[in-house]
Design a protein around this motif. Sequence first.
Motif, PDB file in Angstrom:
ATOM      1  N   GLU A 181       0.833  -1.207   0.000  1.00 29.22           N
ATOM      2  CA  GLU A 181       0.000   0.000   0.000  1.00 29.22           C
ATOM      3  C   GLU A 181       0.871   1.263   0.000  1.00 29.22           C
ATOM      4  O   GLU A 181       0.593   2.219  -0.736  1.00 29.22           O
ATOM      5  N   TYR A 182       1.935   1.267   0.814  1.00 29.07           N
ATOM      6  CA  TYR A 182       2.854   2.407   0.839  1.00 29.07           C
ATOM      7  C   TYR A 182       3.409   2.676  -0.558  1.00 29.07           C
ATOM      8  O   TYR A 182       3.472   3.825  -1.016  1.00 29.07           O
ATOM      9  N   GLY A 183       3.861   1.589  -1.230  1.00 34.02           N
ATOM     10  CA  GLY A 183       4.449   1.752  -2.552  1.00 34.02           C
ATOM     11  C   GLY A 183       3.459   2.259  -3.581  1.00 34.02           C
ATOM     12  O   GLY A 183       3.776   3.129  -4.399  1.00 34.02           O
ATOM     13  N   MET A 184       2.237   1.725  -3.555  1.00 37.95           N
ATOM     14  CA  MET A 184       1.208   2.160  -4.507  1.00 37.95           C
ATOM     15  C   MET A 184       0.850   3.625  -4.289  1.00 37.95           C
ATOM     16  O   MET A 184       0.725   4.398  -5.253  1.00 37.95           O
ATOM     17  N   MET A 185       0.701   4.015  -3.030  1.00 39.86           N
ATOM     18  CA  MET A 185       0.361   5.404  -2.728  1.00 39.86           C
ATOM     19  C   MET A 185       1.466   6.348  -3.192  1.00 39.86           C
ATOM     20  O   MET A 185       1.197   7.417  -3.767  1.00 39.86           O
ATOM     21  N   GLN A 186       2.721   5.952  -2.939  1.00 39.97           N
ATOM     22  CA  GLN A 186       3.843   6.801  -3.340  1.00 39.97           C
ATOM     23  C   GLN A 186       3.902   6.971  -4.856  1.00 39.97           C
ATOM     24  O   GLN A 186       4.155   8.063  -5.360  1.00 39.97           O
ATOM     25  N   ALA A 187       3.651   5.887  -5.590  1.00 38.10           N
ATOM     26  CA  ALA A 187       3.679   5.958  -7.054  1.00 38.10           C
ATOM     27  C   ALA A 187       2.596   6.900  -7.577  1.00 38.10           C
ATOM     28  O   ALA A 187       2.850   7.726  -8.470  1.00 38.10           O
ATOM     29  N   PHE A 188       1.385   6.790  -7.045  1.00 36.06           N
ATOM     30  CA  PHE A 188       0.320   7.711  -7.459  1.00 36.06           C
ATOM     31  C   PHE A 188       0.697   9.155  -7.117  1.00 36.06           C
ATOM     32  O   PHE A 188       0.509  10.066  -7.937  1.00 36.06           O
ATOM     33  N   VAL A 218      -4.066   0.916 -14.178  1.00 38.06           N
ATOM     34  CA  VAL A 218      -3.757   1.428 -12.837  1.00 38.06           C
ATOM     35  C   VAL A 218      -5.020   1.736 -12.036  1.00 38.06           C
ATOM     36  O   VAL A 218      -4.938   2.294 -10.946  1.00 38.06           O
ATOM     37  N   ARG A 219      -6.177   1.354 -12.564  1.00 34.93           N
ATOM     38  CA  ARG A 219      -7.410   1.609 -11.805  1.00 34.93           C
ATOM     39  C   ARG A 219      -7.356   0.803 -10.497  1.00 34.93           C
ATOM     40  O   ARG A 219      -6.874  -0.318 -10.447  1.00 34.93           O
ATOM     41  N   SER A 220      -7.858   1.423  -9.437  1.00 31.89           N
ATOM     42  CA  SER A 220      -7.811   0.813  -8.116  1.00 31.89           C
ATOM     43  C   SER A 220      -8.661   1.638  -7.167  1.00 31.89           C
ATOM     44  O   SER A 220      -9.105   2.739  -7.498  1.00 31.89           O
ATOM     45  N   TRP A 221      -8.841   1.115  -5.955  1.00 33.27           N
ATOM     46  CA  TRP A 221      -9.575   1.854  -4.929  1.00 33.27           C
ATOM     47  C   TRP A 221      -8.814   3.110  -4.544  1.00 33.27           C
ATOM     48  O   TRP A 221      -9.418   4.169  -4.318  1.00 33.27           O
ATOM     49  N   LEU A 222      -7.499   3.049  -4.479  1.00 30.47           N
ATOM     50  CA  LEU A 222      -6.708   4.243  -4.177  1.00 30.47           C
ATOM     51  C   LEU A 222      -6.929   5.321  -5.232  1.00 30.47           C
ATOM     52  O   LEU A 222      -6.996   6.507  -4.920  1.00 30.47           O
TER      53      LEU A 222
END
Length: 302
Positions: A181-188, A218-222
Amino acid sequence: MEFGIIGLGRMGGNMARRLGRKGIRIALYNRSRDVSDAIAAEAGHLACGTPEELVAALQAPRIVWLMLPAGKATEDAVSALLPLLDAGDLLVDGANAYYKDDQRRAALLADRQIDYADAGVSGGVWGLENGYCIMFGGSDVAAARLKPYMEALAPSPTTGWLHTGPVGSGHFVKMVHNGIEYGMMQAFAEGFALMKNKPGFDLDVGAIAELWRHGSVVRSWLLDLSADFLAQDSTLDAIEPFVADSGEGRWTALESIEQGVPTPVMSLALMMRFATQGKNDYAAKMLAKMRQGFGGHAVKEA
């Protein structure tokens, strides 16, 4: 009634509400009695004034589920509950916790024939309506006892919950989940920063976020959440650039070092959170002074 929750914060309170909506009546205890009373009145549960009262209200063998901050609060609760619980009872830590702490606690409780399970819970404030994703570790006996509650808390009786293995495995899986989750958030965050700061294009990042929600890889809940807040305010001028870390990212980084398994994306995402917390300020000042020293470059005065 055999099930009680101790700790009624954002997650614990909504979990109690969801169980109530599913027709499951439980006992509740929170340090602030008014919170227990309000949720009990809303969901049809029993509010208790002390942990002792909660344990006494439950039919043996009991299930006591902790939803407290990792560390001292949880350790104190376990110590307080230990003399109150009987052989055959089940204690569950359902908040974020370090999996090695679970293994230590399970061994301590086993000496008194008290079962222990660790549950990693994902879903945030949306879990009440959408259901929670729950990954839990423990014995097969504990898993069988927890099954009806998992089925009620999860999005459906057959999806969103998993007995991951022995004690510690639930929080281990949740730890890795949060590292990802940390990595996905940082990328966005980095990608949208690039677009927001690009001169000449005047990109509408809110519209782009909405665009990517439909058909994009890259669609996702985030991304859904990002599209919602960017549609309301894409400047984010009212927000301080400070991002806290709950501890899960640190545990993931430590695990990667122990195993010797490279996790650069997750580890760097954690480092970026440290940077937002002012923990990079002194290093940045050092860099500025070194650059001034060898090249005569100006430094920006505070």
